[in-house]
Enzyme design. Structure first.
Site, mmCIF file in Angstrom:
data_model
loop_
_atom_site.group_PDB
_atom_site.id
_atom_site.type_symbol
_atom_site.label_atom_id
_atom_site.label_comp_id
_atom_site.label_asym_id
_atom_site.label_seq_id
_atom_site.Cartn_x
_atom_site.Cartn_y
_atom_site.Cartn_z
ATOM 1 C CB ILE A 59 -0.919 0.012 1.256
ATOM 2 C CG1 ILE A 59 -0.193 0.048 2.400
ATOM 3 C CG2 ILE A 59 -2.088 -1.094 0.924
ATOM 4 C CD1 ILE A 59 -1.201 0.313 3.646
ATOM 5 C CB SER A 84 -1.488 -5.651 13.739
ATOM 6 O OG SER A 84 -1.325 -7.314 13.671
ATOM 7 C CB THR A 133 -6.691 -1.301 17.279
ATOM 8 O OG1 THR A 133 -6.553 -1.570 18.645
ATOM 9 C CG2 THR A 133 -5.468 0.090 17.131
ATOM 10 C CG ASP A 134 -9.393 -1.850 22.000
ATOM 11 O OD1 ASP A 134 -8.343 -2.137 21.465
ATOM 12 O OD2 ASP A 134 -9.792 -2.542 23.055
ATOM 13 C CD GLU A 135 -3.265 -2.484 21.321
ATOM 14 O OE1 GLU A 135 -2.049 -2.067 21.561
ATOM 15 O OE2 GLU A 135 -3.380 -3.865 20.872
ATOM 16 C CE1 TYR A 167 -1.521 -1.814 15.262
ATOM 17 C CE2 TYR A 167 -1.985 -2.157 17.775
ATOM 18 C CZ TYR A 167 -2.265 -2.191 16.193
ATOM 19 O OH TYR A 167 -3.690 -2.603 15.758
ATOM 20 C CB SER A 168 -1.295 2.096 20.439
ATOM 21 O OG SER A 168 -0.606 2.568 21.080
ATOM 22 C CB ALA A 169 1.931 6.020 18.279
ATOM 23 C CE LYS A 171 -4.898 0.560 12.667
ATOM 24 N NZ LYS A 171 -5.128 0.093 11.299
#
Length: 360
Positions: A59, A84, A133-135, A167-169, A171
């Site tokens: 992508i 992920s 994600t909820d993270e 990861y969460s940052a 996303k």
């Protein structure tokens, strides 16, 4: 509809592809880079369908994205392609920045150029659905941090972002990009944030499949810290039905949280897996729980996630069909019945990673 699914060879992505082909009349174009976690074997049951097509594309490659949009003319995008795994993001964040942020930007720009070129009818019907994600919300107060009887908060669609890991940052960044492309350019976007998925075809680096695979091999079952980290668990086919409901009926520009209403501590998950294996495939050496091994907690480990999924229930009539008890039993049974699939994904690189991450 023809739906372009990015990351369709991954765990959740492949479940989405199977769900669409098996339960709707829609067509799917699966666009996947095929990294270590992408596995076309997970799509064997639908690969021969006339309504399924595959393109191996990164992508981050804008030229290839433009080619794919022009050739396949999708009516919607479901964007799941992402790095992920939190642990991998801690030891090597660069791939997460590249795929989750830069890749989402490239996809948004390709989708915007394509959307602008559609006729009025198709333009009005087009959707860009970003699955997150909820993270991104960070963590919530843990039961051991509040007074008895005090109601514990849940993540809602308006909870401020406070990501803890690379990861969460990454996303969270991608979520903000999608919303910015909606407001600035008018791109018809929707965002969903889900809780921890589990189920068949899950790459065995995540908690539940790792416990199953290690237990069957007689290896230690590594549990971070005290094992009291709480997550909300969502069976993957429930997630598929939820995001399909959002794509079909969700309001543009809105966010929907999708959760399983199943808050469980990690150590309780591990003990449940052990008990099911004791029942379904007893080990002559003794109960599988003997293999539980506490290891040093990972840096910045969030203590509790819990999603409030009332908005999607109220607006779209969706609720999870599986309880945790039914979903985890199905999951363990699937791994017991599909050990060849597990063996095929456990490459030398995978073994090296597990040894590096948990060996100490």
């Amino acid at each position: 509809m023809k739906i372009l699914v990015t990351g369709g060879a991954g765990f959740i992505g492949s479940a989405v592809v199977r769900h669409i082909i098996q339960n709707t009349n829609d067509s799917v174009l699966n666009l996947d880079k095929l990294t270590y976690a992408g596995n076309l074997e997970s799509l064997a049951s639908v690969a021969s369908s006339e309504r399924y097509a595959f393109e191996q594309v990164d992508i981050c490659n804008r030229a290839e994205l433009d080619r794919v949009f022009a050739l396949h003319q999708p009516d919607a995008v479901m964007h799941l392609a992402a790095e992920s795994h939190v642990d991998r993001s801690i030891t090597g964040p660069a791939d997460f920045i590249e795929t989750n942020i830069v890749g989402t930007y490239m996809l948004l720009e390709a989708a915007r150029a394509y959307w602008n070129g559609l006729d009025a009818v198709r333009k009005a019907a087009f959707r860009f659905h970003h699955i997150s994600t909820d993270e991104v919300y960070g963590d919530l107060p843990h039961p051991d941090e509040v007074a008895p009887g005090v109601a514990l908060p849940l993540f809602t669609e308006t909870t401020p972002y406070a990501p803890s890991s690379p990861y969460s940052a990454s996303k969270a960044s991608s979520d903000h990009l999608v919303r910015a492309w909606r407001r600035t350019y008018g791109l018809p976007t929707i965002v969903t944030n889900c809780s921890n998925n589990y189920g068949p075809y899950h790459f065995p680096e995540k908690l539940i499949p790792l416990m199953i695979v290690n237990a069957l091999a007689g290896k230690p079952l590594p549990v971070y810290g005290d094992g009291q980290q709480i997550r909300d668990w969502l069976y993957v086919t429930d997630h598929c039905s939820g995001i399909r409901a959002v794509l079909a009926g969700g309001t543009l520009g809105e966010t929907y949280n999708i959760g399983g209403w199943n808050e469980k501590a990690n150590i309780d998950i591990v003990k449940t897996v052990c008990a099911l294996l004791d029942e379904l495939r007893p080990d002559p050496a003794g109960p599988y729980a003997r293999l539980i091994t506490y290891v040093t907690d990972r840096p910045g480990h969030d203590r509790r996630y819990a999603i409030d999924a009332r908005k999607i229930e109220r607006d779209l009539g969706w609720r999870p069909a599986e309880t945790f008890e039914t979903g985890i039993r199905k999951t363990v049974q699937w791994y017991l019945a599909n050990e060849a699939w597990v063996a095929n994904v456990q490459s030398g690189g995978y073994r090296d990673w597990v040894s590096q991450q948990y060996g100490a």
